[in-house]
Scaffold this motif. Structure first.
Motif, PDB file in Angstrom:
ATOM      1  N   LYS A  54      41.508  38.546  32.895  1.00  0.00           N
ATOM      2  CA  LYS A  54      41.449  39.235  31.597  1.00  0.00           C
ATOM      3  C   LYS A  54      41.654  40.735  31.739  1.00  0.00           C
ATOM      4  O   LYS A  54      42.300  41.374  30.904  1.00  0.00           O
ATOM      5  CB  LYS A  54      40.104  38.933  30.929  1.00  0.00           C
ATOM      6  CG  LYS A  54      39.964  39.564  29.545  1.00  0.00           C
ATOM      7  CD  LYS A  54      38.807  38.964  28.764  1.00  0.00           C
ATOM      8  CE  LYS A  54      37.469  39.342  29.332  1.00  0.00           C
ATOM      9  NZ  LYS A  54      36.342  38.871  28.487  1.00  0.00           N
ATOM     10  N   PHE A  55      41.125  41.307  32.831  1.00  0.00           N
ATOM     11  CA  PHE A  55      41.195  42.763  33.002  1.00  0.00           C
ATOM     12  C   PHE A  55      42.281  43.193  33.989  1.00  0.00           C
ATOM     13  O   PHE A  55      42.356  44.367  34.353  1.00  0.00           O
ATOM     14  CB  PHE A  55      39.837  43.306  33.452  1.00  0.00           C
ATOM     15  CG  PHE A  55      38.793  43.264  32.378  1.00  0.00           C
ATOM     16  CD1 PHE A  55      38.725  44.244  31.398  1.00  0.00           C
ATOM     17  CD2 PHE A  55      37.874  42.217  32.317  1.00  0.00           C
ATOM     18  CE1 PHE A  55      37.775  44.206  30.394  1.00  0.00           C
ATOM     19  CE2 PHE A  55      36.925  42.160  31.318  1.00  0.00           C
ATOM     20  CZ  PHE A  55      36.862  43.151  30.352  1.00  0.00           C
ATOM     21  N   GLY A  56      43.099  42.251  34.445  1.00  0.00           N
ATOM     22  CA  GLY A  56      44.208  42.607  35.327  1.00  0.00           C
ATOM     23  C   GLY A  56      43.786  42.993  36.728  1.00  0.00           C
ATOM     24  O   GLY A  56      44.430  43.820  37.371  1.00  0.00           O
ATOM     25  N   VAL A  57      42.702  42.384  37.218  1.00  0.00           N
ATOM     26  CA  VAL A  57      42.212  42.652  38.572  1.00  0.00           C
ATOM     27  C   VAL A  57      42.426  41.390  39.411  1.00  0.00           C
ATOM     28  O   VAL A  57      42.082  40.287  38.985  1.00  0.00           O
ATOM     29  CB  VAL A  57      40.713  43.025  38.558  1.00  0.00           C
ATOM     30  CG1 VAL A  57      40.220  43.284  39.977  1.00  0.00           C
ATOM     31  CG2 VAL A  57      40.476  44.247  37.679  1.00  0.00           C
ATOM     32  N   GLU A  58      42.994  41.564  40.620  1.00  0.00           N
ATOM     33  CA  GLU A  58      43.283  40.409  41.468  1.00  0.00           C
ATOM     34  C   GLU A  58      41.998  39.873  42.102  1.00  0.00           C
ATOM     35  O   GLU A  58      41.378  40.530  42.930  1.00  0.00           O
ATOM     36  CB  GLU A  58      44.286  40.784  42.556  1.00  0.00           C
ATOM     37  CG  GLU A  58      44.760  39.589  43.377  1.00  0.00           C
ATOM     38  CD  GLU A  58      45.804  39.959  44.416  1.00  0.00           C
ATOM     39  OE1 GLU A  58      46.206  39.062  45.178  1.00  0.00           O
ATOM     40  OE2 GLU A  58      46.211  41.139  44.464  1.00  0.00           O
ATOM     41  N   VAL A  59      41.608  38.666  41.703  1.00  0.00           N
ATOM     42  CA  VAL A  59      40.385  38.037  42.188  1.00  0.00           C
ATOM     43  C   VAL A  59      40.712  36.613  42.620  1.00  0.00           C
ATOM     44  O   VAL A  59      41.406  35.887  41.900  1.00  0.00           O
ATOM     45  CB  VAL A  59      39.293  37.995  41.095  1.00  0.00           C
ATOM     46  CG1 VAL A  59      38.007  37.394  41.645  1.00  0.00           C
ATOM     47  CG2 VAL A  59      39.029  39.383  40.534  1.00  0.00           C
ATOM     48  N   HIS A  60      40.225  36.212  43.785  1.00  0.00           N
ATOM     49  CA  HIS A  60      40.458  34.863  44.291  1.00  0.00           C
ATOM     50  C   HIS A  60      39.126  34.239  44.681  1.00  0.00           C
ATOM     51  O   HIS A  60      38.300  34.878  45.330  1.00  0.00           O
ATOM     52  CB  HIS A  60      41.365  34.883  45.518  1.00  0.00           C
ATOM     53  CG  HIS A  60      42.691  35.539  45.270  1.00  0.00           C
ATOM     54  ND1 HIS A  60      43.774  34.866  44.749  1.00  0.00           N
ATOM     55  CD2 HIS A  60      43.097  36.821  45.467  1.00  0.00           C
ATOM     56  CE1 HIS A  60      44.795  35.692  44.639  1.00  0.00           C
ATOM     57  NE2 HIS A  60      44.410  36.890  45.060  1.00  0.00           N
ATOM     58  N   ARG A  61      38.947  32.975  44.334  1.00  0.00           N
ATOM     59  CA  ARG A  61      37.755  32.246  44.755  1.00  0.00           C
ATOM     60  C   ARG A  61      38.045  31.562  46.087  1.00  0.00           C
ATOM     61  O   ARG A  61      39.116  30.992  46.293  1.00  0.00           O
ATOM     62  CB  ARG A  61      37.347  31.212  43.706  1.00  0.00           C
ATOM     63  CG  ARG A  61      36.037  30.498  44.040  1.00  0.00           C
ATOM     64  CD  ARG A  61      35.574  29.603  42.890  1.00  0.00           C
ATOM     65  NE  ARG A  61      34.311  28.952  43.242  1.00  0.00           N
ATOM     66  CZ  ARG A  61      34.218  27.783  43.862  1.00  0.00           C
ATOM     67  NH1 ARG A  61      35.317  27.119  44.195  1.00  0.00           N
ATOM     68  NH2 ARG A  61      33.042  27.257  44.137  1.00  0.00           N
ATOM     69  N   ALA A  62      37.080  31.631  46.999  1.00  0.00           N
ATOM     70  CA  ALA A  62      37.240  31.005  48.310  1.00  0.00           C
ATOM     71  C   ALA A  62      35.929  30.371  48.726  1.00  0.00           C
ATOM     72  O   ALA A  62      34.849  30.876  48.416  1.00  0.00           O
ATOM     73  CB  ALA A  62      37.675  32.039  49.349  1.00  0.00           C
ATOM     74  N   ILE A  63      36.035  29.237  49.446  1.00  0.00           N
ATOM     75  CA  ILE A  63      34.825  28.553  49.915  1.00  0.00           C
ATOM     76  C   ILE A  63      34.889  28.245  51.405  1.00  0.00           C
ATOM     77  O   ILE A  63      33.922  27.748  51.980  1.00  0.00           O
ATOM     78  CB  ILE A  63      34.593  27.242  49.136  1.00  0.00           C
ATOM     79  CG1 ILE A  63      35.794  26.296  49.292  1.00  0.00           C
ATOM     80  CG2 ILE A  63      34.321  27.532  47.661  1.00  0.00           C
ATOM     81  CD1 ILE A  63      35.570  24.927  48.666  1.00  0.00           C
ATOM     82  N   ASP A  64      36.034  28.546  52.046  1.00  0.00           N
ATOM     83  CA  ASP A  64      36.222  28.145  53.446  1.00  0.00           C
ATOM     84  C   ASP A  64      36.068  29.278  54.443  1.00  0.00           C
ATOM     85  O   ASP A  64      36.288  29.106  55.638  1.00  0.00           O
ATOM     86  CB  ASP A  64      37.605  27.498  53.619  1.00  0.00           C
ATOM     87  CG  ASP A  64      38.743  28.424  53.201  1.00  0.00           C
ATOM     88  OD1 ASP A  64      38.451  29.573  52.781  1.00  0.00           O
ATOM     89  OD2 ASP A  64      39.912  28.007  53.282  1.00  0.00           O
TER      90      ASP A  64
END
Length: 231
Positions: A54-64
């Motif tokens: 929504k705010f144009g920020v690069e975010v990635h979810r990771a679990i490994d």
């Protein structure tokens, strides 16, 4: 918080902690050219990715345990799979998870963050039960440890005080209003017992909050931050 590098933001619900922490993390990434890890409860991690979009920020979810570009989001239960050396900054979202000084999660998160130079805590409830819980937040940021904070600003409740408070909660034959007061005292007494029976020193109230304001900022409504409409 960006200027200090290590800080806490205690903002009430709905005041935008997610975009605040994303802006902080993005600035750390730009300054260091290294990624930032955001630790959240499981139910919040997906929401934070959507906020980034929504705010144009690069975010990635990771679990490994693999570091992702810019900002990596994972839940507290997966933290042990990540290497703090891979990150320039760490954010604890819903950081009241640190509240209990003897909790396993508090110890694990504090150890993890101690190896990372830039640190941010965000929560609407920094001390849900008692002010002594503020010490775990300070410790996670590299400031006064929980025990040092207690020694500086608090004292242990004496045995005489314990007996007096116990007597106050044992009275009988009260009116309804007196029962309400008594119930409040009983609740307070249980909280004191669970928190190790610490009480703030008489002269320490102002110094305590001056100390807290060197590493934290708090707000409950938009007008706390300036000329904004609370409606």
């Amino acid at each position: 918080s960006i200027r200090k590098g290590r800080a806490a933001i205690f903002a009430d619900c709905g005041l935008g902690k997610s975009p605040i922490l994303l802006a902080w993390a993005e600035n750390v990434v730009r300054h260091t050219n290294k990624p930032v890890i955001v630790l959240t409860p499981l139910v919040v991690s997906h929401q934070l990715v959507r906020e980034g979009e929504k705010f144009g920020v690069e975010v990635h979810r990771a679990i490994d345990g693999k570091p992702m570009p810019n900002i990596t989001v994972t839940n507290y239960e997966r933290m042990d799979k990540f290497d703090p050396a891979d990150y320039a900054g760490a954010v604890c979202d819903e950081s009241s998870i640190l509240k209990h000084w003897s909790g396993a999660t508090q110890k694990a998160v504090t150890r993890f963050m101690s190896k990372i130079p830039y640190r941010l805590l965000c929560t609407a409830t920094p001390a849900p039960n008692d002010y002594v819980e503020m010490g775990t937040s300070s410790e996670a940021l590299g400031g006064l440890s929980h025990s040092d904070m207690l020694a500086t600003f608090f004292r242990q409740v004496s045995d005489d005080e314990k007996k007096k408070r116990a007597r106050q909660t044992d009275a009988t034959g009260e009116t309804n209003d007196q029962v309400k007061v008594l119930n409040s005292k009983r609740t307070s007494w249980r909280v004191i017992q669970s928190m190790g029976q610490w009480s703030m020193k008489a002269h320490a109230f102002e110094p305590f909050w001056k100390w807290a304001s060197t590493w934290a900022r708090a707000c409950r409504k938009p007008s706390d931050l300036g000329d904004f409409d609370d409606a």
